[in-house]
Design a protein around this motif. Structure first.
Motif, mmCIF file in Angstrom:
data_model
loop_
_atom_site.group_PDB
_atom_site.id
_atom_site.type_symbol
_atom_site.label_atom_id
_atom_site.label_comp_id
_atom_site.label_asym_id
_atom_site.label_seq_id
_atom_site.Cartn_x
_atom_site.Cartn_y
_atom_site.Cartn_z
ATOM 1 N N GLY A 74 1.331 -1.047 -0.493
ATOM 2 C CA GLY A 74 0.307 0.466 -0.010
ATOM 3 C C GLY A 74 0.709 0.750 -0.187
ATOM 4 N N MET A 75 0.488 2.202 0.033
ATOM 5 C CA MET A 75 1.190 3.732 -0.426
ATOM 6 C C MET A 75 1.906 4.191 0.987
ATOM 7 S SD MET A 75 0.440 4.822 -3.333
ATOM 8 C CE MET A 75 1.308 6.461 -2.908
ATOM 9 N N LYS A 76 1.783 3.855 2.394
ATOM 10 C CA LYS A 76 2.117 3.676 3.235
ATOM 11 C C LYS A 76 3.786 2.929 3.450
ATOM 12 C CE LYS A 76 -0.826 5.681 6.959
ATOM 13 N NZ LYS A 76 -1.269 5.380 8.056
ATOM 14 N N ALA A 77 3.379 1.253 2.502
ATOM 15 C CA ALA A 77 4.664 0.694 3.128
ATOM 16 C C ALA A 77 5.540 1.238 1.948
ATOM 17 C CB ALA A 77 4.128 -0.656 2.396
ATOM 18 N N ILE A 78 4.859 1.380 0.314
ATOM 19 C CA ILE A 78 5.519 2.512 -0.431
ATOM 20 C C ILE A 78 6.475 3.496 0.470
ATOM 21 C CG2 ILE A 78 6.240 3.446 -2.820
ATOM 22 C CD1 ILE A 78 3.393 1.152 -3.419
ATOM 23 N N GLU A 79 6.239 4.359 0.677
ATOM 24 C CA GLU A 79 6.567 5.795 1.390
ATOM 25 C C GLU A 79 7.952 5.464 2.687
ATOM 26 O OE1 GLU A 79 3.134 7.580 3.080
ATOM 27 O OE2 GLU A 79 2.028 8.606 1.336
ATOM 28 N N ARG A 80 7.072 4.342 3.474
ATOM 29 C CA ARG A 80 8.916 3.788 3.997
ATOM 30 C C ARG A 80 9.572 3.039 3.554
ATOM 31 N NH1 ARG A 80 5.252 2.434 9.397
ATOM 32 N NH2 ARG A 80 4.471 4.723 9.260
ATOM 33 N N GLY A 81 9.225 2.877 1.893
ATOM 34 C CA GLY A 81 10.227 1.779 1.339
ATOM 35 C C GLY A 81 9.887 0.346 1.779
ATOM 36 N N PRO A 82 9.577 -0.628 0.730
ATOM 37 C CA PRO A 82 9.662 -1.698 0.405
ATOM 38 C C PRO A 82 10.697 -2.091 0.997
ATOM 39 C CG PRO A 82 8.275 -1.131 -1.295
ATOM 40 C CD PRO A 82 9.007 0.424 -0.677
ATOM 41 N N GLU A 83 11.809 -2.432 -0.212
ATOM 42 C CA GLU A 83 13.385 -2.256 0.367
ATOM 43 C C GLU A 83 13.459 -2.301 1.825
ATOM 44 O OE1 GLU A 83 12.267 0.007 -1.857
ATOM 45 O OE2 GLU A 83 12.829 -1.417 -3.630
ATOM 46 N N ALA A 84 13.294 -1.794 2.437
ATOM 47 C CA ALA A 84 13.735 -1.056 3.858
ATOM 48 C C ALA A 84 12.967 -2.265 4.737
ATOM 49 C CB ALA A 84 13.308 0.351 4.343
ATOM 50 N N GLN A 85 11.851 -2.203 3.694
ATOM 51 C CA GLN A 85 10.613 -3.285 5.279
ATOM 52 C C GLN A 85 11.253 -5.284 4.688
ATOM 53 O OE1 GLN A 85 7.611 -2.618 6.875
ATOM 54 N NE2 GLN A 85 9.190 -0.605 6.711
ATOM 55 N N ALA A 86 11.908 -5.293 4.026
ATOM 56 C CA ALA A 86 12.953 -6.444 3.187
ATOM 57 C C ALA A 86 13.478 -6.514 4.373
ATOM 58 C CB ALA A 86 12.371 -6.737 1.739
ATOM 59 N N LYS A 87 14.819 -6.041 4.240
ATOM 60 C CA LYS A 87 15.798 -5.655 5.270
ATOM 61 C C LYS A 87 15.126 -6.066 6.579
ATOM 62 C CE LYS A 87 18.530 -2.838 2.132
ATOM 63 N NZ LYS A 87 19.030 -1.972 1.776
ATOM 64 N N LYS A 88 14.350 -5.209 7.144
ATOM 65 C CA LYS A 88 14.570 -5.272 8.907
ATOM 66 C C LYS A 88 14.049 -6.866 8.527
ATOM 67 C CE LYS A 88 10.985 -3.836 11.781
ATOM 68 N NZ LYS A 88 10.276 -2.404 12.460
ATOM 69 N N ALA A 89 13.012 -7.174 7.985
ATOM 70 C CA ALA A 89 12.391 -8.311 7.766
ATOM 71 C C ALA A 89 13.431 -9.736 8.097
ATOM 72 C CB ALA A 89 11.166 -9.167 6.525
ATOM 73 N N ALA A 90 14.127 -9.611 6.829
ATOM 74 C CA ALA A 90 15.467 -10.736 6.892
ATOM 75 C C ALA A 90 16.186 -10.390 8.508
ATOM 76 C CB ALA A 90 15.765 -9.873 5.375
ATOM 77 N N LYS A 91 16.436 -9.102 8.789
ATOM 78 C CA LYS A 91 16.837 -8.707 9.668
ATOM 79 C C LYS A 91 16.921 -9.847 11.078
ATOM 80 C CE LYS A 91 19.104 -5.671 12.616
ATOM 81 N NZ LYS A 91 19.738 -4.174 13.115
ATOM 82 N N GLU A 92 15.289 -9.663 11.018
ATOM 83 C CA GLU A 92 14.423 -10.186 12.444
ATOM 84 C C GLU A 92 14.021 -11.811 12.412
ATOM 85 O OE1 GLU A 92 11.774 -8.291 14.297
ATOM 86 O OE2 GLU A 92 12.599 -5.916 13.700
ATOM 87 N N THR A 93 14.149 -12.410 10.966
ATOM 88 C CA THR A 93 13.898 -13.801 9.996
ATOM 89 C C THR A 93 14.901 -14.754 10.738
ATOM 90 O OG1 THR A 93 13.218 -13.371 8.049
ATOM 91 C CG2 THR A 93 11.861 -12.862 9.862
ATOM 92 N N GLY A 94 16.066 -13.818 10.347
ATOM 93 C CA GLY A 94 17.614 -14.698 9.800
ATOM 94 C C GLY A 94 16.810 -15.810 7.906
ATOM 95 N N VAL A 95 15.919 -15.540 7.441
ATOM 96 C CA VAL A 95 15.577 -15.893 6.402
ATOM 97 C C VAL A 95 15.786 -14.784 5.004
ATOM 98 C CG1 VAL A 95 13.507 -16.118 4.585
ATOM 99 C CG2 VAL A 95 13.382 -17.277 6.948
ATOM 100 N N LYS A 96 16.206 -15.283 3.605
ATOM 101 C CA LYS A 96 16.018 -14.017 2.599
ATOM 102 C C LYS A 96 15.258 -13.421 2.356
ATOM 103 C CE LYS A 96 18.769 -15.571 -0.329
ATOM 104 N NZ LYS A 96 19.961 -16.061 -1.602
ATOM 105 N N VAL A 97 14.664 -12.478 2.281
ATOM 106 C CA VAL A 97 13.558 -12.024 1.824
ATOM 107 C C VAL A 97 13.709 -11.159 1.067
ATOM 108 C CG1 VAL A 97 11.544 -10.638 3.282
ATOM 109 C CG2 VAL A 97 13.106 -12.300 4.263
ATOM 110 N N ILE A 98 13.163 -10.506 -0.208
ATOM 111 C CA ILE A 98 12.956 -9.966 -0.724
ATOM 112 C C ILE A 98 11.974 -8.895 -1.262
ATOM 113 C CG2 ILE A 98 14.764 -10.510 -1.799
ATOM 114 C CD1 ILE A 98 13.037 -11.391 -4.312
ATOM 115 N N ALA A 99 11.695 -7.489 -1.447
ATOM 116 C CA ALA A 99 10.256 -7.126 -1.996
ATOM 117 C C ALA A 99 10.113 -6.947 -3.777
ATOM 118 C CB ALA A 99 10.263 -5.107 -1.778
ATOM 119 N N ALA A 100 9.180 -7.267 -3.916
ATOM 120 C CA ALA A 100 8.919 -7.439 -5.233
ATOM 121 C C ALA A 100 9.029 -5.599 -5.943
ATOM 122 C CB ALA A 100 7.053 -8.637 -5.376
#
Length: 119
Positions: A72-98
């Protein structure tokens, strides 16, 4: 709930839904888990997942790779890549933003797959 395709690789897709405790049992141990993540961080919207929900689902299912999409727009404003990096850091799983038009080969672990890593 979404759907799951099992073959030489397992692809699991968590459709446009909100997180619920039994969701993980449908998506465990996939080679690729695709999550619709409408909102960033812990920003809630009815019947949709945010980043914190996605992180919870990733931790419960332990996929080899996760792709976040349906921003959504809020996720886009905060940066999908930044969100994917945060998820990867917190899970230890490779996560990418489409990204629109993104393609990759699960067997060859092509460039988009190495974009973000959890470790």
């Amino acid at each position: 709930i979404g759907f799951r395709i099992e073959g030489s690789k397992t692809i699991s897709y968590a459709s446009d839904t909100e997180y619920f405790p039994d969701l993980s049992k449908y998506h465990k141990n996939a080679d690729l888990l695709i999550i619709n993540m409408l909102r960033p961080d812990n920003d809630n919207w009815p019947m949709h997942m945010n980043l914190e929900d996605a992180i919870k689902l990733i931790n419960e299912t332990k996929p080899k790779l996760c792709i976040l999409q349906h921003f959504g727009m809020k996720a886009i404003e905060r940066g999908p890549e930044a969100q994917a990096k945060k998820a990867a850091k917190e899970t230890g799983v490779k996560v990418i933003a489409a990204e629109d038009g993104m393609k990759f080969d699960l067997d060859k672990n092509s460039t988009p797959l190495s974009k973000y890593t959890g470790k």
